[in-house]
Design an enzyme around this catalytic site. Structure first.
Site, mmCIF file in Angstrom:
data_model
loop_
_atom_site.group_PDB
_atom_site.id
_atom_site.type_symbol
_atom_site.label_atom_id
_atom_site.label_comp_id
_atom_site.label_asym_id
_atom_site.label_seq_id
_atom_site.Cartn_x
_atom_site.Cartn_y
_atom_site.Cartn_z
ATOM 1 N N ALA A 23 -27.790 -5.718 46.209
ATOM 2 C CA ALA A 23 -28.536 -5.892 44.968
ATOM 3 C C ALA A 23 -27.911 -5.014 43.884
ATOM 4 C CB ALA A 23 -29.999 -5.534 45.188
ATOM 5 N N ALA A 24 -27.460 -3.836 44.293
ATOM 6 C CA ALA A 24 -26.879 -2.917 43.322
ATOM 7 C C ALA A 24 -26.187 -1.772 44.041
ATOM 8 C CB ALA A 24 -27.973 -2.349 42.426
ATOM 9 N N MET A 25 -25.370 -1.038 43.300
ATOM 10 C CA MET A 25 -24.691 0.138 43.851
ATOM 11 C C MET A 25 -24.712 1.257 42.824
ATOM 12 S SD MET A 25 -23.034 1.738 46.169
ATOM 13 C CE MET A 25 -22.405 3.416 45.925
ATOM 14 N N GLU A 26 -25.074 2.457 43.337
ATOM 15 C CA GLU A 26 -25.405 3.581 42.455
ATOM 16 C C GLU A 26 -24.222 4.387 41.951
ATOM 17 O OE1 GLU A 26 -26.073 3.464 45.787
ATOM 18 O OE2 GLU A 26 -25.616 5.378 46.756
ATOM 19 N N ASN A 27 -23.019 3.788 41.808
ATOM 20 C CA ASN A 27 -21.881 4.594 41.346
ATOM 21 C C ASN A 27 -22.312 5.534 40.226
ATOM 22 O OD1 ASN A 27 -20.248 2.885 42.998
ATOM 23 N ND2 ASN A 27 -20.434 1.366 41.385
ATOM 24 N N HIS A 81 -34.455 2.634 41.965
ATOM 25 C CA HIS A 81 -33.723 3.034 43.170
ATOM 26 C C HIS A 81 -32.346 3.618 42.813
ATOM 27 C CE1 HIS A 81 -32.537 2.210 47.506
ATOM 28 N NE2 HIS A 81 -31.352 2.349 46.939
ATOM 29 N N GLU A 82 -31.581 2.873 42.035
ATOM 30 C CA GLU A 82 -30.219 3.322 41.734
ATOM 31 C C GLU A 82 -30.235 4.609 40.909
ATOM 32 O OE1 GLU A 82 -28.117 1.972 43.513
ATOM 33 O OE2 GLU A 82 -29.346 0.230 44.023
ATOM 34 N N HIS A 133 -30.645 7.610 43.028
ATOM 35 C CA HIS A 133 -29.379 7.986 43.677
ATOM 36 C C HIS A 133 -28.490 8.865 42.801
ATOM 37 C CE1 HIS A 133 -29.495 5.930 47.416
ATOM 38 N NE2 HIS A 133 -29.469 4.719 46.929
ATOM 39 N N GLU A 158 -30.873 6.919 51.216
ATOM 40 C CA GLU A 158 -31.505 5.609 51.044
ATOM 41 C C GLU A 158 -33.029 5.678 51.208
ATOM 42 O OE1 GLU A 158 -30.090 3.447 49.591
ATOM 43 O OE2 GLU A 158 -27.965 3.876 49.917
HETATM 44 ZN ZN LIG Z 1 -29.564 2.877 47.789
#
Ligand SMILES: [Zn+2]
Length: 1036
Positions: A416-420, A452-453, A456, A475
């Site tokens: 769904a997404a990535m927290e870079n 959520h992201e 992170h 997570e």
């Molecule tokens: Zn996550």
């Protein structure tokens, strides 16, 4: 990283109901007169127009597929030519020295092969193997693995800083790079071992910092088994000196979902491409040679050279841009703080953006395709991001660490997404939102993924787990904060107290109740196994344990502890014991002494969870017996670890308990249960009073009672349910259904509890019931007595359905804020009514669809569109399917596209379902990440279950090649197509398939077998008991 949620559970319309409602098949004509029959007007035939539209669509596809073929061929040709150039440039291998680059003239793993080659071909050439054997000889007498063959990188080197210069060639989807790594030597060694995978290395040089001379490179080779590249030197690197490693390489911008990959979108009829990265957990090594383990934090300075028609982004802001005369530009980004490789990121695209600034001066930008930005589809995300950064800064008392945060909306992404850090990437469906056509559910999904992201940026990016076994640390926190952060944005929604239960706790207890589950902390070593740790156990069990912890510590002490933890470990790594120690200290400061590590180790290192049984004692007043055992759905299943029977599982359980009578409930007391069985004295336990355990369901366990207590609780719910809290009402429903499913409780108890729902005005208990009914419905939906069950459910739903009616207006922002609970309740009840075949619900759906088709204006209320589409497709004729199919292609709003696609899976026409399944693998029609949803949704449809199952087996090789590396997607697919198989025959088919299939997803398959075995067992042992009770109950 946010995984795709399956928040929505919609039982497709059942076979019996479809037959009964055959009249609806010809539009809404021939409906029996009823109170709402007036509303159901006739619908014009639409076939002809749609056939015409279809021809155009088909033609359009043909043209775009031809175009794609042409582009692919050009790309292949170019890459071959590029490959030739690369090889020629290498020249003969020269020994490095005096600062000269040593050439590496070897066939690189994978490079130069067709663009879409499968993973297993990515191996080194023969020459590499010879080198490797030669080197291994040296290690054999020592009886240890050579450093490159070990699953983890050897610890003798540490990267301090990377200078990475990239050139991205979007016209042929290749890139070249030069990386300079400053290395610190901890133990002398002749070897430099670092990760590199699927790239062509052109040259390597090693030089001692501050000295002119180089260190001679004897040879280099890839070792594909551990995805490393080895540089063998002529002499040892010396301790406490610092060296510079320079590697020049090139690779492909892959057409897949990991590493540095490409995707595309259409703007004004023209296909545009973009390149973006997904490095977590082990894919940075595909984009540049690096020490690709989270513990190796270093600083990074990145430069990206690209055509000036594109822009480039990375974690940090651009410091300077240097334009060249030939239309190229190089962006030099500022240096990052200390960070790990997995949340490094970059992108090359021609997106546009909108921006905002937080109170503390952080610049937040949302980048997306230009048409979406123009429409304002990113504004919602941008606005809440600004507020959330402020929320987290205040909650954690640690400022956001970078000068900017970009959110990037891409069409294709494995998660769904990535927290870079500073450049978080989202799949469009999880960030773009068009308020005029989005349901509350969609808004909620978008909101929670962003919350959520952002969490992170602190939990994960600023403080990073030491190793992947503790991925749940980041997570679990991010998932837990989805609810806390959403409560900040929408204070009336009570997400953490309420929706957390159904969406996290109840959901994960289903999974974790299998004997084949695993502990939330699980040991992993091999790169190929690391993806495995990103599963719902890590996310949801992690979050549920954190919530239990916060609850027994007290929320303010918990918050204080987190602030300390982040402050102590910022820009570094931490393991779970670091967290436990910090939290124990915080508790001590307020005068409480609990050994958090001792308690939590039992919950994180043991798999599963306990069921607590509370028994009243008939002989002695005020004494109860509390016992614990491990909860499992199928007690026949052999435990995974035979040395450890279920009997040896013990937890320290913070059991909260209260006593109630008809009008009152006592305040809760906490009892720490740590033995198999304990006696406890409960004051004020009178004859007619009942006991309730796990107050507000803050604990991660189930509670069972003696039948007498269950009956008292049912009685209480029927008379005055408000004495028991909303969360406990939902909890009682979920516990009862699952205890019965596993055979701990007679089958009638959950169905008796359900009866009070006709008076229940809160959303959560309905939601819990709807979710708990879903697996039961799937166990029964192909049995001959299904209609008895169906009838029972319809009776429970009928009066509330009548009371609430249908939504009439579309939602505006203030309405969403104020009436979320009410609208969600109405939606839930309509969903149950339509799924189980309430006639009025079916008519209403058909009328709304007919109105849409005849007027070509969609007046269907946003919050129930998915239900109406699905019901319409399942009941009405093929024209409706074609109409929805056409709308799926023509709509540009991502939220709408998703529900239109899912509606297509609701058909009872097996030809249409087969057609859809076959189309799902065409990436031009269905995005890669959506194809899985199509297959899973077809499997949820009783008419499609066997089709999806057959399709899955036939296409397994293709599916596994496509998703195999993104293990989470693969396991979602495996469980999606198998979890509702429930006959002996299907179980045999599953086992035979597993025997014959080739590789991949072993864990998912063992879970699938256990689930299907439990389903078959339930059918054998309890189905008749349930039907008997239902028959009796319906005739009363
Ligand atoms: Zn996550």
């Amino acid at each position: 990283m946010a995984l795709e949620e399956k928040r929505e559970k919609r039982p497709p319309v059942t076979p019996m109901m479809i037959e009964e409602e055959a009249a609806l098949r010809n539009g809404s004509r021939g409906l029996p007169p009823g109170p709402w029959a007036d509303a159901a007007g006739p619908r014009p035939r639409t076939t002809e127009r749609h056939i015409a539209v279809h021809k155009r669509l088909v033609l359009g596809f043909a043209v775009s597929i031809l175009a794609l073929l042409a582009v692919t061929m050009i790309a292949v040709l170019l890459s071959v030519r590029f490959e030739e150039c690369g090889a020629a440039a290498d020249g003969p291998p020269r020994a490095g020295g005096n600062g000269s680059l040593s050439g590496v003239a070897r066939q690189p793993p994978g490079a130069g092969q067709p663009l879409d080659r499968p993973e297993e071909e990515a191996r080194g050439g023969e020459a590499a193997e010879e080198e490797e054997e030669e080197e291994e000889e040296e290690w054999q007498p020592r009886r240890e693995l050579p450093p490159w063959a070990r699953p983890r990188l050897p610890r003798h080197l540490r990267p301090l800083h990377y200078n990475l210069m990239l050139s991205a060639f979007m016209e042929n989807f290749t890139f070249s790079g030069e990386v300079n790594v400053q290395l610190e030597v901890r133990n002398a060694s002749r070897y430099i071992v670092l990760h590199a995978h699927r790239m062509h290395i052109e040259a390597v040089r090693v030089a001692e910092d501050k000295l002119a001379g180089g260190v001679r490179v004897a040879r280099t080779f890839f070792y594909p088994q551990t995805q490393v590249f080895v540089v063998v030197l002529n002499r040892s690197l010396e301790v406490q000196r610092s060296y510079n490693l320079k590697i020049i390489y090139n690779a492909l911008i892959e057409n897949e979902l990991l590493g540095f990959f490409r995707s595309s979108y259409v703007l004004h009829g023209e296909r545009r491409f973009l390149g973006v990265t997904q490095f977590s957990p082990t894919h940075a090594r595909k984009a540049f040679p690096c020490f690709d383990e989270p513990i190796y934090k270093a600083t990074f300075k990145i430069s990206i050279r690209h055509q000036a028609t594109y822009l480039s982004l990375s974690n940090m802001p651009v410091e300077t841009s240097v334009f060249e005369e030939d239309g190229w530009v190089t962006d030099h980004f500022s240096q990052t703080p200390l960070m790990s490789t997995y949340y490094l990121a970059w992108a090359v695209c021609n997106f546009t953006y909108r921006e905002t600034v937080t109170k503390s001066g952080v610049v937040v930008r949302l980048y997306a395709r230009p048409d979406a930005i123009r429409r304002g589809s990113g504004d919602y995300a941008l606005n809440i991001t600004r507020r959330l950064i402020e929320f987290y800064e205040d909650y954690f008392k640690v400022p956001y660490s970078l000068p900017k945060l970009d959110l990037l909306a891409v069409p294709k992404h494995p998660y769904a997404a990535m927290e870079n850090w500073g450049l978080s990437v989202f799949v469009e469906q999880r960030i773009l939102l068009d308020p005029s056509i989005s349901s509350i559910l969609y808004l909620l999904d978008v909101t929670m993924v962003i919350v959520h992201e952002l969490c992170h940026q602190w939990f994960g990016d600023l403080v990073t787990p030491v190793w992947w076994e503790d991925v749940w640390l980041k997570e679990g926190f991010a998932h837990y904060f989805e609810f806390v952060g959403t409560d900040y944005l929408y204070p009336g929604w009570n997400m953490e107290k309420q929706r957390f239960l159904t969406d996290v706790l109840h959901e994960v207890m289903l999974l974790d109740g299998l004997a084949s589950s695993h502990p939330v902390s699980q040991e992993v070593q091999q790169a190929s196994d690391i993806d495995r740790v990103f599963d719902w156990i890590a996310y949801k069990k992690g979050a549920a344990l954190i919530r239990m912890l916060a609850s027994f510590m007290g929320h303010s002490v918990f918050q204080m502890g987190l602030q300390d933890y982040l402050t102590i470990h910022k820009y570094g790594n931490a393991a779970r014991n670091d967290l436990w120690n910090t939290l124990s200290k915080a508790l001590k400061r307020v005068g409480k002494s609990v050994n958090i590590q001792e308690v939590m180790d039992q919950w994180t290192l043991q798999m599963g969870y306990p069921v607590i049984t509370i028994l009243g004692n008939e002989t002695t007043d005020n004494i109860i017996i509390i016992s614990q055992e491990r909860f499992v759905y199928d007690s026949d299943t052999k435990p995974k670890d035979p040395a450890r029977g279920d009997n040896s599982y013990l937890w320290q359980i913070p059991l909260t308990i209260a006593v109630g009578n008809t009008s009152h409930i006592s305040s809760e007391a906490i009892i720490w249960v740590s033995n198999k069985s304990e006696h406890h004295r409960i004051p004020a336990l009178e004859e007619a009073s009942w006991l309730l355990g796990n107050i507000n369901q803050t604990g991660y366990f189930r509670v069972n009672y003696d039948i007498r207590n269950w009956k008292l609780l049912i009685n209480q719910l029927t008379r005055n349910h408000e004495v028991i809290s909303v969360s406990n009402r939902a909890g009682l429903i979920d516990d009862a259904f699952n205890l019965a499913r596993a055979g701990y409780l007679p089958q009638n108890i959950p169905l008796e509890i359900m009866r009070y729902l006709s008076e229940e005005k809160d959303f959560l208990p309905w939601h819990a019931a709807s979710r708990a009914l879903y697996p039961l419905d799937k166990l029964l939906d192909r049995t001959e007595n299904y209609n008895i069950f169906n009838e029972y459910i319809l009776r429970q739903v009928a009066s509330m359905y009548l009371k609430l009616g249908w939504p009439t207006n579309n939602l505006n922002k203030s309405l969403v804020q104020a009436s979320y609970q009410h609208e969600e309740l109405r939606r839930e009840v309509i969903m149950l009514a339509c799924s189980f075949g309430n006639k009025h619900c079916h008519q209403q759906a058909a009328t709304l669809i007919s109105d849409w088709i005849s007027s070509n204006r969609n007046r269907i209320p946003l919050n129930v569109r998915d239900i109406v589409y699905c019901t319409g497709v399942s009941l009405m004729d093929e024209d409706v399917w074609e109409f929805i199919w056409m709308k799926f292609h023509s709509t540009t709003a991502v939220s709408e596209k998703k529900i239109l696609l899912e509606a297509l899976t609701c058909s009872d026409d097996r030809n249409l379902l087969n057609r859809l399944l076959n189309l799902s693998l065409n990436s031009e029609v269905v995005l890669d990440q959506d194809a899985i949803d199509v297959i899973i949704h077809v499997a949820r449809n009783p008419h499609g279950r066997d089709l999806a199952w057959k399709f899955f087996r036939e296409k397994w090789k293709i599916l596994n090649a496509r998703y195999g590396e993104a293990l989470f997607m693969n396991s979602k697919l495996v469980s999606g197509v198998t979890e509702f198989l429930n006959t002996e025959g299907e179980l045999r088919e599953l086992k035979n398939f597993i025997k014959s299939y080739e590789g991949g997803a072993a864990v998912s398959f063992s879970r699938a077998v256990e689930t299907v075995e439990a389903n078959v067992r339930w059918q054998r042992l309890y189905k008749e008991e349930l039907f008997q009770w239902l028959r009796k109950s319906l005739t009363q």
